[in-house]
Design a protein around this motif. Sequence first.
Motif, short mmCIF file in Angstrom:
data_model
loop_
_atom_site.label_atom_id
_atom_site.label_comp_id
_atom_site.label_asym_id
_atom_site.label_seq_id
_atom_site.Cartn_x
_atom_site.Cartn_y
_atom_site.Cartn_z
N SER A 589 -5.70 8.53 -5.66
CA SER A 589 -4.32 8.09 -5.90
C SER A 589 -4.19 7.74 -7.39
CB SER A 589 -3.98 6.89 -5.02
OG SER A 589 -2.60 6.58 -5.16
N ILE A 590 -3.00 7.34 -7.78
CA ILE A 590 -2.79 6.98 -9.18
C ILE A 590 -2.22 5.56 -9.22
CG2 ILE A 590 -1.62 7.52 -11.36
CD1 ILE A 590 -1.31 10.40 -10.35
N ASP A 591 -2.83 4.74 -10.05
CA ASP A 591 -2.33 3.38 -10.18
C ASP A 591 -2.48 2.92 -11.63
OD1 ASP A 591 -1.37 0.81 -9.30
OD2 ASP A 591 -3.44 0.10 -9.55
N ASN A 592 -1.39 2.43 -12.18
CA ASN A 592 -1.41 1.85 -13.52
C ASN A 592 -2.06 2.77 -14.55
OD1 ASN A 592 -0.68 -0.15 -15.26
ND2 ASN A 592 -2.56 -1.33 -14.98
N GLY A 593 -1.73 4.04 -14.46
CA GLY A 593 -2.21 4.98 -15.46
C GLY A 593 -3.61 5.51 -15.24
N VAL A 594 -4.17 5.23 -14.08
CA VAL A 594 -5.54 5.66 -13.80
C VAL A 594 -5.60 6.35 -12.44
CG1 VAL A 594 -7.93 4.85 -13.46
CG2 VAL A 594 -6.45 3.73 -15.14
N VAL A 595 -6.35 7.46 -12.39
CA VAL A 595 -6.62 8.07 -11.08
C VAL A 595 -7.71 7.22 -10.42
CG1 VAL A 595 -7.44 10.12 -9.87
CG2 VAL A 595 -5.99 10.35 -11.91
N ILE A 596 -7.42 6.78 -9.22
CA ILE A 596 -8.34 5.87 -8.53
C ILE A 596 -8.77 6.45 -7.19
CG2 ILE A 596 -7.40 3.76 -9.57
CD1 ILE A 596 -5.80 3.37 -6.91
N ASP A 597 -9.83 5.90 -6.66
CA ASP A 597 -10.22 6.19 -5.29
C ASP A 597 -9.22 5.46 -4.38
OD1 ASP A 597 -13.09 6.86 -3.58
OD2 ASP A 597 -11.55 5.58 -2.66
N ALA A 598 -8.57 6.25 -3.51
CA ALA A 598 -7.48 5.66 -2.72
C ALA A 598 -7.99 4.57 -1.79
CB ALA A 598 -6.78 6.76 -1.92
N GLN A 599 -9.21 4.69 -1.34
CA GLN A 599 -9.76 3.71 -0.40
C GLN A 599 -10.19 2.44 -1.11
OE1 GLN A 599 -10.05 3.89 3.01
NE2 GLN A 599 -8.76 5.72 2.82
N THR A 600 -11.01 2.61 -2.14
CA THR A 600 -11.65 1.44 -2.77
C THR A 600 -10.88 0.91 -3.97
OG1 THR A 600 -12.94 2.78 -4.31
CG2 THR A 600 -13.91 2.40 -2.12
N GLY A 601 -10.00 1.76 -4.54
CA GLY A 601 -9.30 1.36 -5.75
C GLY A 601 -10.15 1.53 -7.00
N ALA A 602 -11.35 2.07 -6.85
CA ALA A 602 -12.24 2.24 -8.00
C ALA A 602 -11.66 3.26 -8.98
CB ALA A 602 -13.62 2.69 -7.53
#
Lengths: 792, 159
Positions: A589-602
């Motif tokens: 997923s994408i959050d705050n300008g970063v592609v993240i792991d959708a599950q962990t937010g990493a």
Amino acid sequence: MTGPTHIFDQPNAYIGRSVERPDAQRLVQGRGQYVDDLQLPRMVHAAFVRSPYAHAKITDIDTRAAEQAPGIIAVFRGSDFEDYVTPYVGTLTHLQGLRSPPQMPLAVDAVRWQGEPVVMVVAQNRALAEDACALVEIEFEPLEAVCDAETALEPNTPIIHSAYDNNRAWERLVDAGDVDTEFNRGDVTVVDHVFYFARHTGVTLEARASVVEFNPSDNTLIYHYSGQAPHMMQAILSKILSLPEENIRIIARDVGGSFGIKIHLYGDDLATAVAARILNRPVKYVADRNESFVSDIHARDHRVKGRMAVTSDGKITALEIDDLTGIGPYSMYPRSSGIECNQVLNLTGAPYAIDNYRAKGTIVFQNKNMMCQYRAVGHPIAMAVADGLLESAAHEIGMDVVEIRRRNLFKDNSYPTSSAAGMKFDDLSHQQALEKLVEFMDYDSLRKDQEAARQRGVYRGIGLVSMVEVTNPSPMFYGIGGAPISAQDGATVRLDASGALHVSSSITEQGQGTNTIIAQVAAGVFGVNIDRVKVTTGDTATTPYGGGTWASRGAGIGGEAVLLAANALKEQVLDVAGTILQCARESLSIDNGVVIDAQTGAERISLGELGRLVYYRGNELPSDVSPELVATRHYRVTDFPFVFTNGAMAAHVEVDQDTGFVKILDFWAVEDCGRVINPKLVDEQIRGGVVQGIGGAFYEECVYSEDGQMLNASMADYLVPMAAEMPDIHIAHIETPTKTSVLGAKGAGEAGTGGAPAALLNAVNDALRPLNASIYQMPMTPQRILKALGAV
Amino acid sequence: MSQSCDISLRVNGETVRERVPVRLNLVDFLRNSLGLTGSHVGCEHGVCGACTMEVDGTMVRGCLMLAVQADGSDITTIEGFGEHQRAVDLQAAFKRNNALQCGFCTPGMMASALEYIEAGGVADRSAIREHLSGNYCRCTGYQSIVDAVVEVIGERAAK
């Protein structure tokens, strides 16, 4: 339509937050860029000689002295433009029978309103152009002016256009149910009133302004535009000037207010474009305030005869109106001058379940400035007539004005439904809005206060309105009628190499906060900080094709296009990220300008790194991957002709029976505009709208003499709402998202202007009632109130 | 035809020497000759307040004064208020309260608001409304402007 509603509750979802407008900083520092701020090389300046008569033949024009004046570049008469301009006609085919003669930018053989442009002078600067205007000699043969709409169709009234057999422009009849039977029933109470709504006008603080450049080397025209609909202007200038549409670029930077005033084609603005083409150099024209009053479109000017039948238990059984309006000598191009009357017929009584409804509308030509669509088109008339009759009926049968609404409003569980005039409604909340208003304003306490005040000889009044507003129009508004006016809008969202988003949109900004809500939607849906979103609007060369901002459509239609485009880009970026990271894109997923792991937010990869990889180091990507970091989507309303909103408003006023002055003590508005993208901006739209409605109700009137001279064409004489007289306005919301879009936003821009006059009229009449007086004429000036009281 | 005159004045802290037509009004001079387009022209007859600016310590209408009358004067326009520290808090309050929409009245409105605040005006809403009643705003309905002024008065009092 339903969609991914999870986009509304992400941590950085900006939708629903009162984000400050990023572009406001420029404006508070005096760094706005309005059309008159523009200085271009070799630019020259236009001024116009306007008709001093409402109706006259032009027998001679002598420009020789003007041509010899210092600094003069050119002097043009109407006939000089005939080889450059295709005449234009302000009719729409779906307003069947609407007629209007062809128009040209300058009058040719006759003038038909005081203020009509006749001669254009172009000079090195505006002052020299005005000097030369004074040297133009025009011989007029005055003709009898047709000013009074009520006598315009009488047989002995002169006919303004010799091609027609009378001064009628259009008429329409709506007839639903059996009105006559219901009025003739013995067991109903019938109230009837004649309502008068004065002509008023927009008084945008920035007057209409045009700078037009023409480049003969590539046959291109650039129009620096203070207005709302760039693509419409591109299309109509192409048609009228016979230039390829792609050779015309419309640029709107900051616009100093518009409110519907600057969305029409004016002869002087068109003449500016023609002059630029003839002279092959930039030409600037900025209306002065007097020119604005006699040439900016006017609005309202309706006389409505209305009657309503109610049973003893408060049920409306029949409503009948007869609307007459004069529109000036032509129907305005390209939106026509038929829409306001049409809206009055469509919307009168629309909040209420009424089976028997008859409405007649008549539009006549007259020798006054042209009338056309201005903020809340038709709504102030429709709401004041219906709710004015309703409160009058309530008092006749001895019922409270809240209670009679409870018994007639469409029920909140009755949607989808249709009104007697055929308007289709869904997702409205009339009952909830009324109850919220009653609680919000503490209605019961106010009634007690009113009673106590009357004991002291103080006359206070409480007035309400339940209302609908036409927003998010589909192609059924203009496109169906043949006008080159887009009902769809587009947005392009692009991820740049640095990880910033750029959004370009076809909706436009005139101060509503358009650019801000575009950024909010894009940032929230895509997943970046709003500081990293840049927005472009108002340029036909760089934005997708679309309608612009009018009819309370920007947020609902343009906002949805941004949502769809941002969502599409997010999917595309996640595809690329999945390839780069060699993992399933669904896990990201994408959050705050970063592609993240959708599950962990990493954090997996920043958008900046992804952008640089794609744009600079494509060699590191598999050769069969072709990343597209840009997405465009368009959106139009398909399920309904319009997406209606609803609201309820109330005014509390005090009438001074000795002076006729009215003090507005308080004003409340409960608005349901669906999903609220930015609460602060919505509140401020409503407040500004209410104050414009207060202007129409108490102050604003274009006063004409019997021979068609506007008598108060200055800001010293034409009253507008100023800070000292305005109340604080209390606002509450209900959010019933429209099902026609994922975003769920409806419009809010015109509600205040549409509803306030009705509430104010009812409040004044409520105050006057113990004095056995009533008023159904706006503006409700002290003189008119004293007249109603029999004091003058 | 108009005659011309030499004038010398200070504008936003800079010395300006120009030859101007005697009929040229001050706001047109600032906008067209000096490129200071922050002062706006709304009515050209002293009613709307869009061209309000400071001349020798007094807020005046730039459309009701001739450029030649400003000879020897010290003038501050919105550009001067904006770039110096005098109105930073007011600008922030205008933004925070959305006390502007189209922004066309804003330079004049802020000048009048600053005049009220700097003269020691109190946070009385009707007194503020009265003071601002020479500045026309078609967009906001004025309430948010009053809110902004009230906030700045409070902030300055707290310092």
